[in-house]
Design a protein around this motif. Structure first.
Motif, mmCIF file in Angstrom:
data_model
loop_
_atom_site.group_PDB
_atom_site.id
_atom_site.type_symbol
_atom_site.label_atom_id
_atom_site.label_comp_id
_atom_site.label_asym_id
_atom_site.label_seq_id
_atom_site.Cartn_x
_atom_site.Cartn_y
_atom_site.Cartn_z
ATOM 1 N N ALA A 132 37.079 40.969 37.063
ATOM 2 C CA ALA A 132 38.019 39.999 37.624
ATOM 3 C C ALA A 132 37.323 39.067 38.610
ATOM 4 C CB ALA A 132 39.178 40.711 38.311
ATOM 5 N N THR A 189 44.040 44.033 39.913
ATOM 6 C CA THR A 189 43.527 42.727 39.485
ATOM 7 C C THR A 189 44.634 41.794 38.999
ATOM 8 O OG1 THR A 189 43.147 43.585 37.243
ATOM 9 C CG2 THR A 189 41.314 43.714 38.798
ATOM 10 N N LYS A 190 45.792 42.375 38.664
ATOM 11 C CA LYS A 190 46.902 41.555 38.194
ATOM 12 C C LYS A 190 47.869 41.184 39.312
ATOM 13 C CE LYS A 190 46.722 43.534 33.537
ATOM 14 N NZ LYS A 190 47.469 44.284 32.478
ATOM 15 N N THR A 191 47.685 41.784 40.486
ATOM 16 C CA THR A 191 48.565 41.484 41.612
ATOM 17 C C THR A 191 48.474 40.011 41.992
ATOM 18 O OG1 THR A 191 48.320 43.719 42.494
ATOM 19 C CG2 THR A 191 49.092 42.020 44.016
ATOM 20 N N LYS A 192 49.628 39.384 42.189
ATOM 21 C CA LYS A 192 49.657 37.975 42.585
ATOM 22 C C LYS A 192 50.243 37.835 43.985
ATOM 23 C CE LYS A 192 49.588 35.583 38.180
ATOM 24 N NZ LYS A 192 50.105 34.420 37.422
ATOM 25 N N THR A 242 41.336 36.566 40.508
ATOM 26 C CA THR A 242 40.464 35.668 39.748
ATOM 27 C C THR A 242 40.761 34.223 40.093
ATOM 28 O OG1 THR A 242 40.269 37.248 37.915
ATOM 29 C CG2 THR A 242 39.793 34.934 37.429
ATOM 30 N N GLN A 243 42.038 33.872 40.129
ATOM 31 C CA GLN A 243 42.437 32.499 40.452
ATOM 32 C C GLN A 243 42.143 32.162 41.910
ATOM 33 O OE1 GLN A 243 46.477 33.277 39.294
ATOM 34 N NE2 GLN A 243 46.285 32.154 37.359
ATOM 35 N N ASN A 283 46.364 35.370 41.281
ATOM 36 C CA ASN A 283 45.728 36.678 41.283
ATOM 37 C C ASN A 283 44.317 36.526 41.849
ATOM 38 O OD1 ASN A 283 44.087 35.661 39.212
ATOM 39 N ND2 ASN A 283 45.348 36.552 37.595
ATOM 40 N N TYR A 308 51.456 31.085 43.413
ATOM 41 C CA TYR A 308 51.119 32.464 43.049
ATOM 42 C C TYR A 308 49.742 32.524 42.388
ATOM 43 C CZ TYR A 308 55.764 34.254 44.128
ATOM 44 O OH TYR A 308 56.902 34.633 44.787
ATOM 45 N N GLU A 314 36.849 46.868 35.682
ATOM 46 C CA GLU A 314 37.852 45.806 35.569
ATOM 47 C C GLU A 314 37.932 44.981 36.859
ATOM 48 O OE1 GLU A 314 42.159 47.223 36.110
ATOM 49 O OE2 GLU A 314 41.139 49.041 35.421
ATOM 50 N N ASN A 315 37.668 45.615 38.002
ATOM 51 C CA ASN A 315 37.680 44.875 39.265
ATOM 52 C C ASN A 315 36.491 43.932 39.365
ATOM 53 O OD1 ASN A 315 39.987 46.281 39.955
ATOM 54 N ND2 ASN A 315 38.909 47.798 41.209
ATOM 55 N N GLU A 357 34.951 36.692 36.585
ATOM 56 C CA GLU A 357 35.722 35.649 35.906
ATOM 57 C C GLU A 357 36.154 34.570 36.899
ATOM 58 O OE1 GLU A 357 36.512 34.917 32.766
ATOM 59 O OE2 GLU A 357 35.229 36.552 32.075
#
Length: 362
Positions: free
Chosen positions: A180, A1-4, A35-36, A33, A31, A176-177, A183
């Motif tokens: 993400a 989930t933090k991978t950009k 969520t974005q 992730n 860049y 957590e996935n 969110e």
């Protein structure tokens, strides 16, 4: 989930497909992730994610959430839909290439999902990623007051429909996935999201996703919006498909109106929400936020009201924000009148004395 992933605008593989942002602004999102990427609806991110995952995993997760298969809803004539996969392409005498995987990853290609399948999918996400069943029947009561057994009812309906539920593997998706993804969907309706202009000022916190579905005709694009609300304690999910809408941003307005009706929002609340996104209101809002930063130094009497205004806007409380705006305006008028009177008083006295002197000389 933090991978950009760095969206440069043009994907460097398999025909160089571009992100919609590139077509509009000739640059990428940069860049992002996951969520974005959901918030910005970044094609590039999901091209790369789809390439890394592979078509087998895309199909597996799509089937888990009931896409491309009947839901078993108690209606005759339900369509099955399709999931884009190698078998469909090969049945046409073509060869599956990585380019097909990229299209499938953003929902294009041979993907064809029904609104009820999408509603089930979004409801499952809102339910923590757990699959939900679709039904029109809450319960059936017998003449003696007892309730028909749900399993008995399900078997009867399935037999009449000729429907056999599909067994799927439990994928045990990490919490957590799912968080993400949710969110990101919330971000769609917030500042910077693709549906912000529709839901800005809305009293209920909404999670959603806009989408544009190709039809084979470049001049005709279907618009999708899926969402649920309230975000923290979901009660309702809404799926809207409008043929030839051109963009999911337009379909979001219909979803907003449905949610407003469901939650009993008044016409006044909707008008306030519409006012909130008007250019004039945005200009006033920016000005008041700037004044709030400076008011403690040169307008201490107004500073608490400025702070209350900013707090109300951050929490989406438009009625409170408007009330503080009224108080700021009223106090500002009083201060200006008093200050003007104080400034004018010495001049008036001086003029009065001069007139007296002139009268004396005359």
């Amino acid at each position: 989930t933090k991978t950009k992933i760095n969206d440069t605008g043009v994907y460097p593989k398999f025909g160089n497909p571009v992100c919609w942002y590139w077509r509009s602004y000739r640059r990428g999102h940069g860049y992002l992730n996951v969520t974005q990427a959901i918030q910005k609806s970044c094609n590039y991110f999901f091209y790369e994610t789809g390439y890394r995952a592979g078509i087998e995993n895309i199909v597996k997760y799509a089937e888990y959430y009931g896409l491309g298969m009947k839901t078993g809803i108690e209606l005759l004539g339900e369509e099955t839909g399709t999931i884009s996969r190698p078998e469909i392409v090969e049945a046409r005498g073509e060869v599956w290439t990585p380019g097909y995987t990229l299209s499938a990853a953003i929902g294009q290609g041979d993907n064809g999902f029904t609104p009820i399948q999408m509603a089930r999918y979004i409801s499952s996400l809102a339910n923590g990623g757990n699959r939900v069943d679709v039904t029109l029947i809450k319960n059936i009561m017998k003449p003696d007051g007892t309730e028909v057994d749900k399993k008995e009812l399900e078997n009867y309906v399935n037999e009449r429909l000729g429907y056999t539920p599909t067994e799927v593997e439990d994928l045990n998706i990490k919490e957590e996935n799912i968080d993400a993804i949710l969110e990101g969907m919330k971000g769609v309706t917030e500042d910077g999201g693709t549906a912000y202009s529709t839901f800005a000022g809305f009293d209920i916190e909404v999670a959603g996703k806009t989408g544009s579905a190709e039809t084979g005709d470049p001049d005709k694009v279907n618009g999708w919006f899926v969402g649920f609300a309230p975000f923290d304690d979901p009660e309702i999910s809404v799926t809207v498909l409008i043929e030839n809408a051109g963009s999911g941003g337009f379909t979001a307005e219909t979803a907003r109106d449905i949610m407003a009706e469901y939650f009993g929002m008044t016409l006044l609340a909707l008008l306030i929400a519409a006012l909130h996104i008007s250019p004039f209101y945005i200009m006033i809002n920016m000005s008041l936020k700037t004044l709030s930063d400076r008011s403690s130094r040169w307008m201490p009497a107004l500073h608490p009201h400025f702070e209350n205004y900013v707090t109300a806007m951050e929490h989406g409380n438009l009625m409170s924000a408007m009330w503080n705006t009224f108080q700021i305006t009223a106090l500002s008028v009083i201060i200006i009148v008093v200050a003007g009177a104080m400034a004018a008083y010495p001049l008036a006295r001086k003029a009065s004395r001069k007139n007296q002197i002139i009268l004396t000389f005359i």
